[in-house]
Write a protein that holds these residues in place. Structure first.
Motif, PDB file in Angstrom:
ATOM      1  N   ASN A  86       1.818  12.722  -8.595  1.00 59.95           N
ATOM      2  CA  ASN A  86       0.888  13.801  -8.263  1.00 59.95           C
ATOM      3  C   ASN A  86       1.507  14.929  -7.446  1.00 59.95           C
ATOM      4  OD1 ASN A  86      -2.012  13.125  -9.238  1.00 59.95           O
ATOM      5  ND2 ASN A  86      -1.046  11.195  -8.617  1.00 59.95           N
ATOM      6  N   ARG A  87       2.814  15.004  -7.479  1.00 58.74           N
ATOM      7  CA  ARG A  87       3.542  16.091  -6.822  1.00 58.74           C
ATOM      8  C   ARG A  87       3.159  16.239  -5.351  1.00 58.74           C
ATOM      9  NH1 ARG A  87       6.622  18.523 -10.077  1.00 58.74           N
ATOM     10  NH2 ARG A  87       7.009  20.103  -8.527  1.00 58.74           N
TER      11      ARG A  87
ATOM     12  N   LEU B  83      17.096  15.711  -5.768  1.00 61.30           N
ATOM     13  CA  LEU B  83      18.239  16.342  -6.439  1.00 61.30           C
ATOM     14  C   LEU B  83      17.773  17.417  -7.423  1.00 61.30           C
ATOM     15  CD1 LEU B  83      20.561  13.267  -7.082  1.00 61.30           C
ATOM     16  CD2 LEU B  83      21.151  15.293  -5.738  1.00 61.30           C
ATOM     17  N   GLN B  84      16.729  17.105  -8.188  1.00 57.94           N
ATOM     18  CA  GLN B  84      16.221  18.085  -9.161  1.00 57.94           C
ATOM     19  C   GLN B  84      15.675  19.325  -8.459  1.00 57.94           C
ATOM     20  OE1 GLN B  84      13.516  15.518 -11.266  1.00 57.94           O
ATOM     21  NE2 GLN B  84      14.852  15.366 -13.036  1.00 57.94           N
ATOM     22  N   GLU B  85      14.891  19.106  -7.389  1.00 57.09           N
ATOM     23  CA  GLU B  85      14.344  20.230  -6.634  1.00 57.09           C
ATOM     24  C   GLU B  85      15.470  21.096  -6.064  1.00 57.09           C
ATOM     25  OE1 GLU B  85      10.911  21.195  -5.722  1.00 57.09           O
ATOM     26  OE2 GLU B  85      10.813  20.096  -7.607  1.00 57.09           O
ATOM     27  N   THR B  86      16.489  20.419  -5.537  1.00 54.95           N
ATOM     28  CA  THR B  86      17.608  21.131  -4.928  1.00 54.95           C
ATOM     29  C   THR B  86      18.348  21.964  -5.984  1.00 54.95           C
ATOM     30  OG1 THR B  86      17.853  19.436  -3.234  1.00 54.95           O
ATOM     31  CG2 THR B  86      19.769  20.819  -3.650  1.00 54.95           C
ATOM     32  N   CYS B  87      18.562  21.378  -7.154  1.00 52.56           N
ATOM     33  CA  CYS B  87      19.242  22.104  -8.224  1.00 52.56           C
ATOM     34  C   CYS B  87      18.412  23.313  -8.661  1.00 52.56           C
ATOM     35  CB  CYS B  87      19.495  21.190  -9.423  1.00 52.56           C
ATOM     36  SG  CYS B  87      20.765  19.957  -9.106  1.00 52.56           S
ATOM     37  N   ALA B  88      17.104  23.130  -8.773  1.00 54.58           N
ATOM     38  CA  ALA B  88      16.227  24.239  -9.164  1.00 54.58           C
ATOM     39  C   ALA B  88      16.248  25.327  -8.090  1.00 54.58           C
ATOM     40  CB  ALA B  88      14.805  23.729  -9.387  1.00 54.58           C
ATOM     41  N   PHE B  89      16.244  24.911  -6.832  1.00 51.96           N
ATOM     42  CA  PHE B  89      16.270  25.894  -5.743  1.00 51.96           C
ATOM     43  C   PHE B  89      17.604  26.634  -5.700  1.00 51.96           C
ATOM     44  CE2 PHE B  89      16.690  26.982  -1.109  1.00 51.96           C
ATOM     45  CZ  PHE B  89      15.804  28.041  -1.164  1.00 51.96           C
ATOM     46  N   TYR B  90      18.672  25.916  -6.020  1.00 50.69           N
ATOM     47  CA  TYR B  90      19.984  26.564  -6.096  1.00 50.69           C
ATOM     48  C   TYR B  90      19.937  27.712  -7.112  1.00 50.69           C
ATOM     49  CZ  TYR B  90      24.698  27.451  -7.724  1.00 50.69           C
ATOM     50  OH  TYR B  90      25.841  28.084  -8.130  1.00 50.69           O
TER      51      TYR B  90
ATOM     52  N   ARG C 237       0.837  -1.193   0.000  1.00 52.50           N
ATOM     53  CA  ARG C 237       0.000   0.000   0.000  1.00 52.50           C
ATOM     54  C   ARG C 237       0.881   1.257   0.000  1.00 52.50           C
ATOM     55  NH1 ARG C 237      -4.422   2.354   3.524  1.00 52.50           N
ATOM     56  NH2 ARG C 237      -2.758   2.487   5.031  1.00 52.50           N
ATOM     57  N   MET C 238       1.923   1.192   0.812  1.00 54.37           N
ATOM     58  CA  MET C 238       2.854   2.319   0.906  1.00 54.37           C
ATOM     59  C   MET C 238       3.558   2.542  -0.430  1.00 54.37           C
ATOM     60  SD  MET C 238       4.166   4.534   3.148  1.00 54.37           S
ATOM     61  CE  MET C 238       4.726   4.223   4.795  1.00 54.37           C
ATOM     62  N   GLU C 239       3.989   1.453  -1.054  1.00 58.26           N
ATOM     63  CA  GLU C 239       4.684   1.573  -2.344  1.00 58.26           C
ATOM     64  C   GLU C 239       3.783   2.181  -3.410  1.00 58.26           C
ATOM     65  OE1 GLU C 239       7.816  -2.156  -1.853  1.00 58.26           O
ATOM     66  OE2 GLU C 239       6.409  -2.145  -3.525  1.00 58.26           O
ATOM     67  N   THR C 240       2.556   1.704  -3.447  1.00 60.10           N
ATOM     68  CA  THR C 240       1.596   2.260  -4.414  1.00 60.10           C
ATOM     69  C   THR C 240       1.372   3.741  -4.125  1.00 60.10           C
ATOM     70  OG1 THR C 240       0.522   0.111  -4.390  1.00 60.10           O
ATOM     71  CG2 THR C 240      -0.686   1.898  -5.431  1.00 60.10           C
ATOM     72  N   GLY C 241       1.252   4.063  -2.839  1.00 60.01           N
ATOM     73  CA  GLY C 241       1.052   5.455  -2.425  1.00 60.01           C
ATOM     74  C   GLY C 241       2.220   6.338  -2.857  1.00 60.01           C
ATOM     75  N   ILE C 242       3.426   5.838  -2.685  1.00 65.27           N
ATOM     76  CA  ILE C 242       4.613   6.623  -3.057  1.00 65.27           C
ATOM     77  C   ILE C 242       4.622   6.863  -4.574  1.00 65.27           C
ATOM     78  CG2 ILE C 242       7.142   6.605  -3.192  1.00 65.27           C
ATOM     79  CD1 ILE C 242       7.152   5.015  -0.545  1.00 65.27           C
TER      80      ILE C 242
ATOM     81  N   TRP D 187       6.490  14.253   2.600  1.00 69.01           N
ATOM     82  CA  TRP D 187       5.382  13.730   1.799  1.00 69.01           C
ATOM     83  C   TRP D 187       4.091  14.335   2.321  1.00 69.01           C
ATOM     84  CZ3 TRP D 187       4.001   7.802   1.434  1.00 69.01           C
ATOM     85  CH2 TRP D 187       2.999   7.628   0.457  1.00 69.01           C
ATOM     86  N   GLN D 188       3.468  15.188   1.505  1.00 68.81           N
ATOM     87  CA  GLN D 188       2.201  15.805   1.878  1.00 68.81           C
ATOM     88  C   GLN D 188       1.081  14.983   1.282  1.00 68.81           C
ATOM     89  OE1 GLN D 188       3.220  19.733   0.448  1.00 68.81           O
ATOM     90  NE2 GLN D 188       2.557  20.602   2.395  1.00 68.81           N
TER      91      GLN D 188
END
Ligand code: C2E
Ligand code: MG
Ligand code: MG
Ligand code: MG
Length: 278
Positions: free
Chosen positions: A37-38, A94-101, A26-31, A64-65
């Motif tokens: 779904n961002r 990593l992508q979020e961090t690079c964008a925030f940088y 269930r957790m895996e499917t949720g992730i 995780w929201q």
């Protein structure tokens, strides 16, 4: 009698196994759904130089929201770690961090950001290529990207660690050893690793007096090896002053700031820039 008990025990065992497996699935499917779904976000927490009380770098921490609730990484990283979902989470962070940088740089407040790398990700054979590609794509100054790996991950297979660390170091990446003091480090191995920082685990900071010997030892090791040392989980002024007196110059913890979403941390950095030096 005994036979029936054995049977019951087996039934209970099997039911627990079933529930556990079900929860995991269930957790895996949720992730998987959450990634599409961002629902995942990255928060950032400052690391602060005690002497100047200014931010020296940030740590990226995934959240995780899910349906209005905030799930902490401790609850889903271990499950993601058992499948290739961890690769996707890590890539996202990593992508979020690079964008925030890039945003920080545009605002003139760029500081280095460290990203936690899980054991499975660290052992992914494509990892170095993925990082190289991100650096190129986001035009990151690699000195602004750091990786945190735990002491246990680093010491698990030292020959492998040395190989991967050096390849990433050649790209310009810096390394911190996370949760230092909780694993078993060979100091000889540590001295061969291109590591810049040791992070003293929060469990020692929580009870500073009892652990002052361990903390002093870690600080002494860092001085001997010319490494930075950061104390994790500093919540009070008292802890801050005590650590300062022990020779630890950098801290991270709720005393200065909780991990915050990117827009809040950007405001924090801008306010800090406009604040006169103490
Ligand atoms: P960590 O890397 O050792 O991160 C430090 C944890 O301590 C964070 O918890 C942070 O929110 C918390 N913390 C910081 N200062 C204080 C304080 O003053 N008081 C208290 N009570 N806690 C404080 P968080 O964000 O829940 O993360 C837990 C662990 O999950 C992290 O430990 C790290 O091992 C893992 N993790 C977090 N984000 C990621 C990620 O993006 N990728 C991977 N692979 N692991 C992650
Ligand atoms: Mg960390
Ligand atoms: Mg840590
Ligand atoms: Mg920790």
């Amino acid at each position: 009698q005994a036979k029936r008990e054995g049977k019951n025990r087996y039934a209970r065992f099997s039911k627990d196994m079933h529930n556990e497996l079900y929860e995991k699935l269930r957790m895996e499917t949720g992730i998987r759904y959450g990634l599409l779904n961002r629902e995942f976000v990255v928060h950032y927490q400052p690391k602060v130089k005690i002497a100047t009380r200014r931010t020296s770098s940030l740590e990226a921490l995934v959240r995780w929201q899910k349906a209005g609730k905030m799930i902490s990484p401790g609850a889903f990283i271990p499950i993601a770690e058992e499948s290739n979902l961890i690769d996707e989470i890590c890539l996202f962070v990593l992508q979020e961090t690079c964008a925030f940088y890039t945003t920080m740089q545009q605002q003139g407040v760029a500081v280095p950001v460290s990203v936690n790398i899980s054991p499975r990700q660290f052992h992914n054979l494509d990892f170095v290529d993925i990082v190289e590609d991100l650096i190129r794509r986001f035009q990151i100054d690699p000195r602004y990207l750091e990786f945190e790996i735990t002491e246990t991950t680093a010491m698990h297979d030292v020959a492998y660690t040395l190989k991967i660390m050096h390849r990433l170091r050649d790209l310009g990446i810096y390394f911190s050893i996370d949760d230092f003091g909780t694993g078993y480090s060979s100091l000889g191995s540590l001295s061969k690793m291109p590591v810049n920082t040791l992070k003293i685990d929060k469990q020692f900071i929580d009870d500073l007096e009892t652990n002052s010997g361990i903390i002093s030892t870690i600080i002494a090791i860092s001085q001997q090896m010319r490494l930075n040392v950061v104390a994790e989980g500093v919540e009070t002024e008292e802890q801050l002053l005590r650590l300062d007196a022990m020779g630890c110059h950098e801290v991270q913890g709720y005393y200065f700031s909780r991990p915050m979403p990117s827009n809040s941390i950007l405001e924090y950095l801008l306010a800090e820039r406009n604040r006169p030096a103490q």
